[in-house]
Each structure stands twice: as structure tokens, then as C-alpha cells.
Motif scaffolding. Structure first.
Motif, PDB file in Angstrom:
ATOM      1  N   VAL A   1       0.849  -1.192   0.000  1.00 19.04           N
ATOM      2  CA  VAL A   1       0.000   0.000   0.000  1.00 19.04           C
ATOM      3  C   VAL A   1       0.891   1.251   0.000  1.00 19.04           C
ATOM      4  CG1 VAL A   1      -1.639   1.358   1.372  1.00 19.04           C
ATOM      5  CG2 VAL A   1      -2.021  -1.092   1.029  1.00 19.04           C
ATOM      6  N   ALA A   2       1.942   1.202   0.853  1.00 19.92           N
ATOM      7  CA  ALA A   2       2.855   2.355   0.929  1.00 19.92           C
ATOM      8  C   ALA A   2       3.556   2.556  -0.411  1.00 19.92           C
ATOM      9  CB  ALA A   2       3.860   2.157   2.049  1.00 19.92           C
ATOM     10  N   LEU A   3       4.011   1.453  -1.030  1.00 19.69           N
ATOM     11  CA  LEU A   3       4.692   1.546  -2.317  1.00 19.69           C
ATOM     12  C   LEU A   3       3.726   2.037  -3.395  1.00 19.69           C
ATOM     13  CD1 LEU A   3       6.940  -1.645  -2.317  1.00 19.69           C
ATOM     14  CD2 LEU A   3       7.707   0.732  -2.196  1.00 19.69           C
ATOM     15  N   THR A   4       2.460   1.552  -3.323  1.00 21.69           N
ATOM     16  CA  THR A   4       1.454   2.000  -4.288  1.00 21.69           C
ATOM     17  C   THR A   4       1.234   3.488  -4.134  1.00 21.69           C
ATOM     18  OG1 THR A   4       0.399  -0.168  -4.232  1.00 21.69           O
ATOM     19  CG2 THR A   4      -0.915   1.634  -5.082  1.00 21.69           C
ATOM     20  N   LEU A   5       1.131   3.969  -2.913  1.00 18.57           N
ATOM     21  CA  LEU A   5       0.947   5.398  -2.666  1.00 18.57           C
ATOM     22  C   LEU A   5       2.163   6.184  -3.166  1.00 18.57           C
ATOM     23  CD1 LEU A   5      -0.679   5.424   0.893  1.00 18.57           C
ATOM     24  CD2 LEU A   5      -1.782   5.996  -1.261  1.00 18.57           C
ATOM     25  N   GLU A   6       3.348   5.614  -2.878  1.00 14.58           N
ATOM     26  CA  GLU A   6       4.578   6.263  -3.322  1.00 14.58           C
ATOM     27  C   GLU A   6       4.644   6.301  -4.848  1.00 14.58           C
ATOM     28  OE1 GLU A   6       9.368   5.703  -2.769  1.00 14.58           O
ATOM     29  OE2 GLU A   6       8.055   4.959  -1.180  1.00 14.58           O
ATOM     30  N   ARG A   7       4.242   5.175  -5.499  1.00 18.13           N
ATOM     31  CA  ARG A   7       4.229   5.116  -6.952  1.00 18.13           C
ATOM     32  C   ARG A   7       3.254   6.145  -7.515  1.00 18.13           C
ATOM     33  NH1 ARG A   7       0.914   0.589  -9.368  1.00 18.13           N
ATOM     34  NH2 ARG A   7      -0.547   2.170  -8.850  1.00 18.13           N
ATOM     35  N   ASP A   8       2.048   6.174  -6.863  1.00 17.91           N
ATOM     36  CA  ASP A   8       1.058   7.143  -7.328  1.00 17.91           C
ATOM     37  C   ASP A   8       1.589   8.568  -7.175  1.00 17.91           C
ATOM     38  OD1 ASP A   8      -0.624   5.049  -7.924  1.00 17.91           O
ATOM     39  OD2 ASP A   8      -1.915   5.304  -6.155  1.00 17.91           O
ATOM     40  N   HIS A   9       2.261   8.791  -6.035  1.00 15.36           N
ATOM     41  CA  HIS A   9       2.847  10.112  -5.797  1.00 15.36           C
ATOM     42  C   HIS A   9       3.943  10.396  -6.826  1.00 15.36           C
ATOM     43  CE1 HIS A   9       4.173  13.646  -3.686  1.00 15.36           C
ATOM     44  NE2 HIS A   9       5.409  13.145  -3.583  1.00 15.36           N
ATOM     45  N   LEU A  10       4.766   9.366  -7.108  1.00 16.74           N
ATOM     46  CA  LEU A  10       5.823   9.530  -8.111  1.00 16.74           C
ATOM     47  C   LEU A  10       5.217   9.735  -9.486  1.00 16.74           C
ATOM     48  CD1 LEU A  10       8.501   6.903  -6.985  1.00 16.74           C
ATOM     49  CD2 LEU A  10       8.696   9.394  -6.871  1.00 16.74           C
ATOM     50  N   ALA A  11       4.108   9.053  -9.758  1.00 16.07           N
ATOM     51  CA  ALA A  11       3.447   9.211 -11.046  1.00 16.07           C
ATOM     52  C   ALA A  11       2.938  10.636 -11.182  1.00 16.07           C
ATOM     53  CB  ALA A  11       2.316   8.211 -11.188  1.00 16.07           C
ATOM     54  N   GLU A  12       2.347  11.142 -10.082  1.00 21.10           N
ATOM     55  CA  GLU A  12       1.879  12.527 -10.103  1.00 21.10           C
ATOM     56  C   GLU A  12       3.065  13.477 -10.301  1.00 21.10           C
ATOM     57  OE1 GLU A  12      -0.451  13.671  -6.687  1.00 21.10           O
ATOM     58  OE2 GLU A  12      -1.892  12.058  -7.017  1.00 21.10           O
ATOM     59  N   SER A  13       4.130  13.180  -9.566  1.00 22.81           N
ATOM     60  CA  SER A  13       5.330  14.031  -9.682  1.00 22.81           C
ATOM     61  C   SER A  13       5.893  13.931 -11.082  1.00 22.81           C
ATOM     62  CB  SER A  13       6.401  13.600  -8.675  1.00 22.81           C
ATOM     63  OG  SER A  13       5.961  13.818  -7.369  1.00 22.81           O
ATOM     64  N   SER A  14       5.855  12.717 -11.656  1.00 25.21           N
ATOM     65  CA  SER A  14       6.365  12.520 -13.016  1.00 25.21           C
ATOM     66  C   SER A  14       5.519  13.297 -13.991  1.00 25.21           C
ATOM     67  CB  SER A  14       6.372  11.032 -13.334  1.00 25.21           C
ATOM     68  OG  SER A  14       6.705  10.817 -14.672  1.00 25.21           O
ATOM     69  N   GLU A  15       4.206  13.291 -13.799  1.00 29.52           N
ATOM     70  CA  GLU A  15       3.315  14.037 -14.677  1.00 29.52           C
ATOM     71  C   GLU A  15       3.602  15.530 -14.536  1.00 29.52           C
ATOM     72  OE1 GLU A  15      -0.759  12.977 -13.782  1.00 29.52           O
ATOM     73  OE2 GLU A  15      -0.473  10.908 -14.459  1.00 29.52           O
ATOM     74  N   ASP A  16       3.774  15.932 -13.262  1.00 29.12           N
ATOM     75  CA  ASP A  16       4.080  17.342 -13.022  1.00 29.12           C
ATOM     76  C   ASP A  16       5.389  17.718 -13.691  1.00 29.12           C
ATOM     77  OD1 ASP A  16       1.751  17.627 -11.581  1.00 29.12           O
ATOM     78  OD2 ASP A  16       2.717  17.523  -9.606  1.00 29.12           O
ATOM     79  N   LEU A  17       6.385  16.815 -13.551  1.00 28.98           N
ATOM     80  CA  LEU A  17       7.701  17.089 -14.165  1.00 28.98           C
ATOM     81  C   LEU A  17       7.579  17.062 -15.680  1.00 28.98           C
ATOM     82  CD1 LEU A  17      10.228  15.138 -11.927  1.00 28.98           C
ATOM     83  CD2 LEU A  17      10.029  17.593 -12.160  1.00 28.98           C
ATOM     84  N   THR A  18       6.812  16.132 -16.188  1.00 30.06           N
ATOM     85  CA  THR A  18       6.625  16.053 -17.629  1.00 30.06           C
ATOM     86  C   THR A  18       5.953  17.324 -18.119  1.00 30.06           C
ATOM     87  OG1 THR A  18       6.391  13.653 -17.480  1.00 30.06           O
ATOM     88  CG2 THR A  18       5.605  14.665 -19.491  1.00 30.06           C
ATOM     89  N   ALA A  19       4.979  17.771 -17.384  1.00 33.24           N
ATOM     90  CA  ALA A  19       4.288  18.999 -17.758  1.00 33.24           C
ATOM     91  C   ALA A  19       5.254  20.178 -17.655  1.00 33.24           C
ATOM     92  CB  ALA A  19       3.072  19.210 -16.867  1.00 33.24           C
ATOM     93  N   GLU A  20       6.064  20.172 -16.629  1.00 29.22           N
ATOM     94  CA  GLU A  20       7.034  21.254 -16.432  1.00 29.22           C
ATOM     95  C   GLU A  20       8.072  21.223 -17.534  1.00 29.22           C
ATOM     96  OE1 GLU A  20       9.764  22.249 -12.843  1.00 29.22           O
ATOM     97  OE2 GLU A  20       7.765  21.757 -12.087  1.00 29.22           O
ATOM     98  N   ILE A  21       8.529  19.984 -17.874  1.00 29.51           N
ATOM     99  CA  ILE A  21       9.521  19.842 -18.953  1.00 29.51           C
ATOM    100  C   ILE A  21       8.877  20.300 -20.256  1.00 29.51           C
ATOM    101  CG2 ILE A  21      10.808  18.142 -20.337  1.00 29.51           C
ATOM    102  CD1 ILE A  21      11.306  16.617 -17.753  1.00 29.51           C
ATOM    103  N   GLY A  22       7.635  19.930 -20.474  1.00 27.02           N
ATOM    104  CA  GLY A  22       6.918  20.355 -21.680  1.00 27.02           C
ATOM    105  C   GLY A  22       6.796  21.878 -21.699  1.00 27.02           C
TER     106      GLY A  22
END
Length: 167
Positions: free
Chosen positions: A137-158
């Protein structure tokens, strides 16, 4: 005188005759009494003979009953000996069963110990599973958080690319 002698002799002979008659009557009475006594003895003898025959018959009957009782006793004795033998066999079998029971009890104790160990192991596995589930559950939350961060970073990079391209 001769006449007197003959009369005297006749009187003596008549006395003797009377005495003989008296003795004969007495003997006749005694003979009658003896005859009655003989008849009584004959009757008693018949009664005794009948009693003896009855007693012999009773003896034969008693001997027959004794034989039957002896056979019944011997049969009962045979049954008792068979029962004693069966009892000895049962005691031996009971001893074997007691040994088997001890062996089974030892096996049961071993199985109970093994079951307790397996139960402990199961509890440990459940605990580890719960722990792993919590970690998942913790890893899933962390992954989801990383996915959000990745999306944010992708959006920022874009956005940064767009800014670079615009610049």
C-alpha cells in the motif's frame, strides 16, 4: 381188682388223653398264632421287597440325574475354561492395545507439537503478509505520488521546452 386196675388205667389214659387234647388245642392255637405271624412276615416281606424295588428305581433315577448333573458340570467347567482362555487373550490384546495407545498418544503429541509450530509459522506468515500488504500500500501510494510528480515534471519539462522553443 383187675377192674379197678383197668378203671384206674382208663382214668389215667383219659387224663393223658385230656392232657394231649389240651396240648393239641394249645399247639393248634400256637400254630394259628404262628400262621398269622408267618402271614404278617410274608406281608412285611412283600412290603420290604416293594420298598427295595422302589429304592432301586430311585437309585437308578438318582444315578441318571447324577450323570446329567456331572455332564452339565463338565460342560460348565469347559465353558469356564474357555472364558478364562478368552480373558487371558483379551488381557494380552489389551496390553497390545495399551502399547498401541501409548504409541498413538506419542504420535498425537508429536502432531500437536508440529501443529503448534505450523500455527506459529502461519501467524508469522499472516503477520509478514499484513506487513507486506502495508508495504505494498505504501509503495502503491509512493508510486502514485511519483506518477503525479512525473506528470508534473513532464508537464514542467513540456512547459520548459515550449519556453525554450519560444525563446
Amino acid at each position: 381188682q383187675e377192674r379197678d386196675g383197668l378203671e384206674s388205667e382208663t382214668a389215667n389214659l383219659q387224663g393223658e388223653l385230656e392232657s394231649i387234647k389240651s396240648n393239641l388245642t394249645s399247639s393248634s392255637d400256637q400254630l394259628g398264632a404262628l400262621t398269622l405271624e408267618r402271614d404278617d412276615l410274608a406281608k412285611s416281606s412283600e412290603d420290604l421287597t416293594s420298598d427295595i424295588v422302589f429304592a432301586k428305581n430311585e437309585l437308578v433315577s438318582a444315578e441318571g440325574k447324577n450323570e446329567q448333573l456331572t455332564q452339565a458340570f463338565e460342560e460348565r467347567l469347559k465353558q469356564i475354561r474357555t472364558l478364562e482362555s478368552d480373558l487371558c487373550t483379551m488381557k494380552e490384546e489389551n496390553g497390545v492395545l495399551a502399547e498401541d495407545n501409548d504409541r498413538v498418544q506419542q504420535e498425537r503429541d508429536g502432531l500437536e507439537s508440529e501443529t503448534a509450530k505450523l500455527q506459529d509459522e502461519l501467524e508469522s506468515i499472516k503477520f509478514n503478509l499484513t506487513l507486506s500488504s502495508d508495504q505494498l500500500v505504501a509503495l502503491t501510494l509512493e508510486r502514485d505520488h511519483l506518477a503525479e510528480s512525473s506528470e508534473d515534471l513532464t508537464a514542467e519539462i513540456g512547459s520548459s521546452k515550449n519556453e525554450l522553443v519560444s525563446a
